[in-house]
Design an enzyme around this catalytic site. Structure first.
Site, PDB file in Angstrom:
ATOM      1  N   HIS A  34       0.922  -1.036  -0.104  1.00 54.05           N
ATOM      2  CA  HIS A  34      -0.033   0.075  -0.151  1.00 54.05           C
ATOM      3  C   HIS A  34       0.910   1.401   0.063  1.00 54.05           C
ATOM      4  O   HIS A  34       2.128   1.071   0.028  1.00 54.05           O
ATOM      5  CB  HIS A  34      -0.958  -0.008   1.349  1.00 54.05           C
ATOM      6  CG  HIS A  34      -0.211  -0.372   2.566  1.00 54.05           C
ATOM      7  ND1 HIS A  34       0.637   0.555   3.175  1.00 54.05           N
ATOM      8  CD2 HIS A  34      -0.210  -1.300   3.297  1.00 54.05           C
ATOM      9  CE1 HIS A  34       1.177  -0.114   4.281  1.00 54.05           C
ATOM     10  NE2 HIS A  34       0.689  -1.055   4.258  1.00 54.05           N
ATOM     11  N   GLU A  35       0.372   2.510  -0.021  1.00 53.43           N
ATOM     12  CA  GLU A  35       1.193   3.604   0.085  1.00 53.43           C
ATOM     13  C   GLU A  35       2.199   3.478   0.968  1.00 53.43           C
ATOM     14  O   GLU A  35       3.068   4.525   1.008  1.00 53.43           O
ATOM     15  CB  GLU A  35       0.095   4.871   0.256  1.00 53.43           C
ATOM     16  CG  GLU A  35      -0.665   5.045  -0.936  1.00 53.43           C
ATOM     17  CD  GLU A  35      -1.668   6.227  -1.145  1.00 53.43           C
ATOM     18  OE1 GLU A  35      -1.328   7.232  -0.595  1.00 53.43           O
ATOM     19  OE2 GLU A  35      -2.982   5.922  -1.476  1.00 53.43           O
ATOM     20  N   HIS A  37       3.962   1.373   2.313  1.00 52.41           N
ATOM     21  CA  HIS A  37       5.553   0.667   1.677  1.00 52.41           C
ATOM     22  C   HIS A  37       5.682   1.293   0.369  1.00 52.41           C
ATOM     23  O   HIS A  37       6.775   1.793   0.694  1.00 52.41           O
ATOM     24  CB  HIS A  37       4.969  -0.918   0.896  1.00 52.41           C
ATOM     25  CG  HIS A  37       4.501  -1.685   1.987  1.00 52.41           C
ATOM     26  ND1 HIS A  37       3.124  -1.835   2.055  1.00 52.41           N
ATOM     27  CD2 HIS A  37       4.914  -2.414   2.847  1.00 52.41           C
ATOM     28  CE1 HIS A  37       2.757  -3.011   3.021  1.00 52.41           C
ATOM     29  NE2 HIS A  37       3.809  -3.192   3.730  1.00 52.41           N
ATOM     30  N   GLN A  61       7.624 -15.806  11.778  1.00 51.57           N
ATOM     31  CA  GLN A  61       7.329 -14.804  12.559  1.00 51.57           C
ATOM     32  C   GLN A  61       5.788 -14.732  13.066  1.00 51.57           C
ATOM     33  O   GLN A  61       5.303 -14.088  13.905  1.00 51.57           O
ATOM     34  CB  GLN A  61       7.626 -13.389  12.065  1.00 51.57           C
ATOM     35  CG  GLN A  61       6.931 -12.852  11.059  1.00 51.57           C
ATOM     36  CD  GLN A  61       7.277 -11.642  10.340  1.00 51.57           C
ATOM     37  OE1 GLN A  61       8.508 -11.628   9.772  1.00 51.57           O
ATOM     38  NE2 GLN A  61       6.709 -10.610  10.525  1.00 51.57           N
ATOM     39  N   GLU A 148       7.847   3.634  10.887  1.00 49.96           N
ATOM     40  CA  GLU A 148       7.514   3.784  12.418  1.00 49.96           C
ATOM     41  C   GLU A 148       6.150   3.343  12.655  1.00 49.96           C
ATOM     42  O   GLU A 148       5.962   3.050  14.049  1.00 49.96           O
ATOM     43  CB  GLU A 148       7.739   5.467  12.547  1.00 49.96           C
ATOM     44  CG  GLU A 148       9.035   5.791  12.592  1.00 49.96           C
ATOM     45  CD  GLU A 148       9.143   7.313  12.594  1.00 49.96           C
ATOM     46  OE1 GLU A 148       8.120   8.055  12.532  1.00 49.96           O
ATOM     47  OE2 GLU A 148      10.161   7.726  12.494  1.00 49.96           O
ATOM     48  N   LYS A 149       5.488   2.677  11.898  1.00 50.10           N
ATOM     49  CA  LYS A 149       4.185   2.067  12.123  1.00 50.10           C
ATOM     50  C   LYS A 149       4.371   0.927  12.912  1.00 50.10           C
ATOM     51  O   LYS A 149       3.844   0.840  13.837  1.00 50.10           O
ATOM     52  CB  LYS A 149       3.601   1.776  10.822  1.00 50.10           C
ATOM     53  CG  LYS A 149       2.565   0.297  10.922  1.00 50.10           C
ATOM     54  CD  LYS A 149       1.240   0.922  10.948  1.00 50.10           C
ATOM     55  CE  LYS A 149       0.183  -0.070  11.404  1.00 50.10           C
ATOM     56  NZ  LYS A 149       0.250  -1.395  10.674  1.00 50.10           N
ATOM     57  N   ASP A 150       5.517   0.167  12.813  1.00 48.63           N
ATOM     58  CA  ASP A 150       5.862  -1.189  13.621  1.00 48.63           C
ATOM     59  C   ASP A 150       7.031  -0.421  14.252  1.00 48.63           C
ATOM     60  O   ASP A 150       8.323  -0.989  14.181  1.00 48.63           O
ATOM     61  CB  ASP A 150       6.445  -2.028  12.898  1.00 48.63           C
ATOM     62  CG  ASP A 150       5.223  -2.486  11.891  1.00 48.63           C
ATOM     63  OD1 ASP A 150       4.609  -3.347  12.205  1.00 48.63           O
ATOM     64  OD2 ASP A 150       4.927  -2.208  10.729  1.00 48.63           O
ATOM     65  N   VAL A 176       2.102   6.248   7.224  1.00 49.18           N
ATOM     66  CA  VAL A 176       1.410   6.838   6.168  1.00 49.18           C
ATOM     67  C   VAL A 176      -0.031   6.372   6.668  1.00 49.18           C
ATOM     68  O   VAL A 176      -0.293   5.166   6.965  1.00 49.18           O
ATOM     69  CB  VAL A 176       1.736   6.391   4.732  1.00 49.18           C
ATOM     70  CG1 VAL A 176       0.806   6.598   3.817  1.00 49.18           C
ATOM     71  CG2 VAL A 176       3.017   6.670   4.637  1.00 49.18           C
ATOM     72  N   ARG A 187      -3.117  -5.629   6.452  1.00 49.86           N
ATOM     73  CA  ARG A 187      -4.491  -6.312   7.495  1.00 49.86           C
ATOM     74  C   ARG A 187      -5.712  -5.583   7.216  1.00 49.86           C
ATOM     75  O   ARG A 187      -6.846  -6.065   7.686  1.00 49.86           O
ATOM     76  CB  ARG A 187      -3.985  -6.644   8.631  1.00 49.86           C
ATOM     77  CG  ARG A 187      -2.750  -7.504   9.012  1.00 49.86           C
ATOM     78  CD  ARG A 187      -2.607  -8.119  10.356  1.00 49.86           C
ATOM     79  NE  ARG A 187      -1.697  -9.474  10.475  1.00 49.86           N
ATOM     80  CZ  ARG A 187      -0.431  -9.340  10.572  1.00 49.86           C
ATOM     81  NH1 ARG A 187       0.229  -8.171  10.897  1.00 49.86           N
ATOM     82  NH2 ARG A 187       0.262 -10.529  10.532  1.00 49.86           N
TER      83      ARG A 187
END
Ligand code: AMP
Length: 281
Positions: A34-35, A37, A61, A148-150, A176, A187
């Protein structure tokens, strides 16, 4: 833009680039891009001569009850997104290419892997550290880009590269979001219409916490309660965790007097979503 499936092909292509003195940026992903990435690939292509994107849903994982087999996959669509964002090469290995039948070496980390998602997903960061180490050894990038999402994953990878002297620069990239505030995630595609609406409670609860922090609130407990209350009001939401931790050590804080990470994980129906922000005092 080329798509390859074997380690040998990636190594040969990257070797050729390096011989020409070209720099290599790397964006590891699980695909269904998605945007978010896309922004990593764009950043990588601005800062490097060539960009490799890996697309690999890493089995080790995922926990036994998690969504490994249902995780969305669409290589053709991903190829278009990588190309548009300026990527040069997609590495899309099979499980067998990455993990030989008698595979038995893992990269493990104590401390910062133990709280937040690590506490809720045992073995998750062992799987992440192992696959990212393998990917770094295959691609040999100069710089690697992580969202930074993760936030915990980013901290873990930075620590691993430091501790193991892996010669790659880790570049953090901002979260984003969709126009209504939901953090983009592969997800999100699991969510039905009602759940998609309900999922806005994550960013809404974090925005309220941000507001309170800006107004001077400094009690981690009060911030956590405030977020939890907002999340609890949404009937489709179930809290996995709400936490306020030191942004470097990821240890819990009582009084917010330095840079902190406010991180949440919430089930919306069966879908587990995460979101966070960093607050600098
Ligand atoms: P994934 O495919 O979910 O494993 O994510 C691959 C990379 O993209 C990770 O470094 C993520 O942190 C990053 N990423 C995922 N979603 C976003 C987003 N909404 N904004 C920025 N980066 C993201």
């Amino acid at each position: 833009m080329k798509i390859v499936h074997t380690i040998k092909e990636v190594r040969d292509i990257v070797k050729g680039w390096k011989k020409q003195g070209l720099s290599v940026g790397f964006v590891p992903t699980m695909g269904y891009l998605h945007e978010g990435h896309g922004s990593l690939v764009e950043m990588a292509s601005k800062e490097n001569d060539r960009v490799v994107v890996s697309i690999f849903v890493n089995p080790i994982q995922f926990g036994p009850k998690e969504d490994f087999s249902s995780y969305p996959r669409d290589l053709e669509r991903d190829g278009k997104i990588v190309e548009a964002a300026g990527g040069d090469l997609i590495f899309n290995p099979s499980n067998e290419e990455m993990y030989l039948g008698d595979f038995s070496t893992y990269v493990d980390m104590n401390g910062i892997t133990e709280g937040l998602c690590g506490a809720k997903r045992p073995g998750h960061f062992r799987g992440v550290c192992t696959v990212v180490t393998k990917l770094f050894n295959i691609v040999l990038p100069d710089k690697a880009y992580f969202g930074e999402k993760d936030a915990q994953q980013l901290a873990v990878i930075k620590r691993m590269v430091r501790d193991l002297d892996i010669p790659v620069e880790i570049v953090p990239c901002p979260i984003v979001r969709e126009s209504d505030g939901l953090a983009m995630s592969s997800r999100n595609t699991y969510l039905n219409k009602e759940e998609r609406k309900a999922a806005l409670v994550l960013s809404r609860s974090l925005n309220s916490a941000k507001e309170a922090l800006l107004q001077g609130e400094r009690s981690a407990e009060n911030i956590k309660s405030m977020i939890s209350e907002i999340l609890t009001e949404e009937p489709l939401a179930r809290i996995d965790y709400v936490n306020v931790v030191d942004s470097l050590s990821l240890t819990e804080v009582v009084t917010i007097d330095k840079s902190v990470l406010i991180a949440i994980a919430v089930f919306i129906g069966k879908t587990r979503l995460i979101d966070n922000f960093i607050f600098e005092v």
